[in-house]
Design a protein around this motif. Structure first.
Motif, mmCIF file in Angstrom:
data_model
loop_
_atom_site.group_PDB
_atom_site.id
_atom_site.type_symbol
_atom_site.label_atom_id
_atom_site.label_comp_id
_atom_site.label_asym_id
_atom_site.label_seq_id
_atom_site.Cartn_x
_atom_site.Cartn_y
_atom_site.Cartn_z
ATOM 1 N N ALA A 91 0.830 -1.211 0.000
ATOM 2 C CA ALA A 91 0.000 0.000 0.000
ATOM 3 C C ALA A 91 0.863 1.258 0.000
ATOM 4 O O ALA A 91 0.571 2.230 -0.720
ATOM 5 N N VAL A 92 1.935 1.258 0.790
ATOM 6 C CA VAL A 92 2.841 2.417 0.831
ATOM 7 C C VAL A 92 3.505 2.621 -0.527
ATOM 8 O O VAL A 92 3.593 3.753 -1.030
ATOM 9 N N LEU A 93 3.941 1.538 -1.166
ATOM 10 C CA LEU A 93 4.601 1.643 -2.469
ATOM 11 C C LEU A 93 3.634 2.138 -3.540
ATOM 12 O O LEU A 93 4.008 2.928 -4.411
ATOM 13 N N VAL A 94 2.386 1.669 -3.485
ATOM 14 C CA VAL A 94 1.387 2.120 -4.456
ATOM 15 C C VAL A 94 1.113 3.608 -4.293
ATOM 16 O O VAL A 94 0.966 4.346 -5.284
ATOM 17 N N GLN A 95 1.047 4.076 -3.049
ATOM 18 C CA GLN A 95 0.860 5.514 -2.817
ATOM 19 C C GLN A 95 2.019 6.310 -3.395
ATOM 20 O O GLN A 95 1.827 7.382 -3.970
ATOM 21 N N LEU A 96 3.232 5.769 -3.265
ATOM 22 C CA LEU A 96 4.402 6.431 -3.842
ATOM 23 C C LEU A 96 4.279 6.518 -5.357
ATOM 24 O O LEU A 96 4.524 7.581 -5.958
ATOM 25 N N VAL A 97 3.888 5.410 -5.993
ATOM 26 C CA VAL A 97 3.713 5.396 -7.449
ATOM 27 C C VAL A 97 2.631 6.381 -7.872
ATOM 28 O O VAL A 97 2.776 7.122 -8.856
ATOM 29 N N GLU A 98 1.532 6.418 -7.117
ATOM 30 C CA GLU A 98 0.433 7.319 -7.470
ATOM 31 C C GLU A 98 0.849 8.778 -7.367
ATOM 32 O O GLU A 98 0.498 9.606 -8.220
ATOM 33 N N ILE A 99 1.608 9.116 -6.344
ATOM 34 C CA ILE A 99 2.085 10.494 -6.179
ATOM 35 C C ILE A 99 2.990 10.891 -7.350
ATOM 36 O O ILE A 99 2.868 11.989 -7.915
ATOM 37 N N MET A 101 3.067 9.546 -10.400
ATOM 38 C CA MET A 101 2.288 9.639 -11.640
ATOM 39 C C MET A 101 1.428 10.890 -11.672
ATOM 40 O O MET A 101 1.300 11.542 -12.714
ATOM 41 N N ARG A 102 0.842 11.238 -10.538
ATOM 42 C CA ARG A 102 -0.021 12.427 -10.504
ATOM 43 C C ARG A 102 0.781 13.681 -10.806
ATOM 44 O O ARG A 102 0.280 14.610 -11.455
ATOM 45 N N LYS A 103 2.043 13.696 -10.370
ATOM 46 C CA LYS A 103 2.870 14.892 -10.550
ATOM 47 C C LYS A 103 3.510 14.953 -11.923
ATOM 48 O O LYS A 103 3.558 16.024 -12.553
ATOM 49 N N TYR A 104 4.028 13.810 -12.410
ATOM 50 C CA TYR A 104 4.828 13.815 -13.636
ATOM 51 C C TYR A 104 4.117 13.231 -14.849
ATOM 52 O O TYR A 104 4.522 13.486 -15.980
ATOM 53 N N MET A 105 3.076 12.418 -14.633
ATOM 54 C CA MET A 105 2.354 11.798 -15.755
ATOM 55 C C MET A 105 0.844 11.898 -15.541
ATOM 56 O O MET A 105 0.153 10.880 -15.425
ATOM 57 N N PRO A 106 0.305 13.117 -15.469
ATOM 58 C CA PRO A 106 -1.133 13.279 -15.171
ATOM 59 C C PRO A 106 -2.067 12.615 -16.176
ATOM 60 O O PRO A 106 -3.100 12.069 -15.765
ATOM 61 N N PRO A 107 -1.754 12.616 -17.505
ATOM 62 C CA PRO A 107 -2.676 11.919 -18.420
ATOM 63 C C PRO A 107 -2.785 10.427 -18.122
ATOM 64 O O PRO A 107 -3.884 9.857 -18.132
ATOM 65 N N LEU A 108 -1.637 9.786 -17.850
ATOM 66 C CA LEU A 108 -1.649 8.358 -17.529
ATOM 67 C C LEU A 108 -2.343 8.118 -16.196
ATOM 68 O O LEU A 108 -3.107 7.162 -16.054
ATOM 69 N N HIS A 109 -2.102 8.990 -15.232
ATOM 70 C CA HIS A 109 -2.751 8.862 -13.921
ATOM 71 C C HIS A 109 -4.266 8.932 -14.072
ATOM 72 O O HIS A 109 -5.011 8.162 -13.450
ATOM 73 N N LYS A 110 -4.728 9.845 -14.923
ATOM 74 C CA LYS A 110 -6.169 9.974 -15.148
ATOM 75 C C LYS A 110 -6.714 8.767 -15.901
ATOM 76 O O LYS A 110 -7.820 8.288 -15.623
ATOM 77 N N ALA A 111 -5.954 8.245 -16.860
ATOM 78 C CA ALA A 111 -6.412 7.096 -17.647
ATOM 79 C C ALA A 111 -6.538 5.841 -16.788
ATOM 80 O O ALA A 111 -7.473 5.045 -16.954
ATOM 81 N N LEU A 112 -5.608 5.654 -15.846
ATOM 82 C CA LEU A 112 -5.652 4.468 -14.992
ATOM 83 C C LEU A 112 -6.782 4.554 -13.971
ATOM 84 O O LEU A 112 -7.363 3.534 -13.600
ATOM 85 N N GLY A 113 -7.078 5.770 -13.540
ATOM 86 C CA GLY A 113 -8.207 5.973 -12.647
ATOM 87 C C GLY A 113 -8.129 5.139 -11.378
ATOM 88 O O GLY A 113 -7.096 5.070 -10.713
ATOM 89 N N VAL A 114 -9.232 4.473 -11.075
ATOM 90 C CA VAL A 114 -9.349 3.719 -9.824
ATOM 91 C C VAL A 114 -8.465 2.480 -9.811
ATOM 92 O O VAL A 114 -8.150 1.940 -8.747
ATOM 93 N N TYR A 115 -8.016 2.027 -10.996
ATOM 94 C CA TYR A 115 -7.234 0.793 -11.050
ATOM 95 C C TYR A 115 -5.837 0.962 -10.485
ATOM 96 O O TYR A 115 -5.204 -0.023 -10.094
ATOM 97 N N LEU A 116 -5.322 2.192 -10.439
ATOM 98 C CA LEU A 116 -3.992 2.416 -9.878
ATOM 99 C C LEU A 116 -3.963 2.148 -8.371
ATOM 100 O O LEU A 116 -3.144 1.341 -7.909
#
Length: 207
Positions: A91-99, A101-116
């Motif tokens: 869970a901690v690692l996933v939060q790190l990945v999400e942070i 992606m949200r900062k550096y890859m917003p289109p991909l973060h939005k495309a993955l949505g709830v699945y991330l």
């Protein structure tokens, strides 16, 4: 040693593919495989989380939960905490990945949505960390196994995204439209991996 590591890597990618053979991680497999870029982005995130989670959970298991003494006997046994601890680490690692992606890859973060964030409960990620311990792999073997499992997940996602692209142009019978034809195609993809076992064994032998 190198032969064994190569055998583990290719076995996890082709023979024991976590999605198409072990049927773990089916939710993102069906949910994010509609588009190639989303499938590839999710796969990269899973590879990263699997590898890093293994690098963290293996020493936790062997030095904190079930440490062995010089005589080969358990010093103490906290193995019953394995699932809880591993899920917290993931869970901690996933939060790190999400942070990231949200900062550096917003289109991909939005495309993955709830699945991330759902990678946290992705049984494929938890499965590879637990099975590494159950299989008795050392640290290096566990890392190679995790990378192979992640690449196998990526292979399944990329292949199936191409299959689903073709399905969009097909005209299946009315009763098979939507999810049914997707599941049929997934079954066919899983069957196609059945012949890799003999090939890997022929190349590397039974390591």
């Amino acid at each position: 040693m190198a032969v064994k590591l190569a055998s583990i890597l290719f076995t996890m990618i082709l023979v024991d593919n976590y999605v198409l053979v072990k049927f773990l991680g089916i939710c993102p497999f069906l949910g994010v495989s509609k588009k190639l870029d989303s499938a590839f982005g999710m796969s990269c995130a899973v590879v990263f989380v699997m590898t890093l989670a293994t690098a963290v959970t293996w020493p936790i298991q062997n030095f904190l939960l079930t440490p062995m003494g010089p005589d080969g006997q358990l010093k103490w046994d906290l193995g019953y905490l394995q699932t809880i601890v591993f899920i917290l680490v993931i869970a901690v690692l996933v939060q790190l990945v999400e942070i990231i992606m949200r900062k550096y890859m917003p289109p991909l973060h939005k495309a993955l949505g709830v699945y991330l964030p759902l990678i946290t409960t992705n049984c494929a990620v938890l499965g590879v960390t637990v099975l590494n311990i159950d299989n008795g792999y050392n640290f290096v073997e566990s890392i190679v196994c995790a990378i192979g499992a992640g690449l196998g997940f990526m292979l399944a996602m990329v292949i199936f995204s191409g299959v689903r692209k073709r399905l969009e142009d097909a005209q299946p019978p009315k009763c098979f439209e939507g999810l049914p034809i997707t599941l049929v195609a997934a079954s066919a993809a899983a069957l196609s991996f059945g012949g890799f076992g003999g090939i890997i064994e022929g190349i590397f032998g039974t390591v």
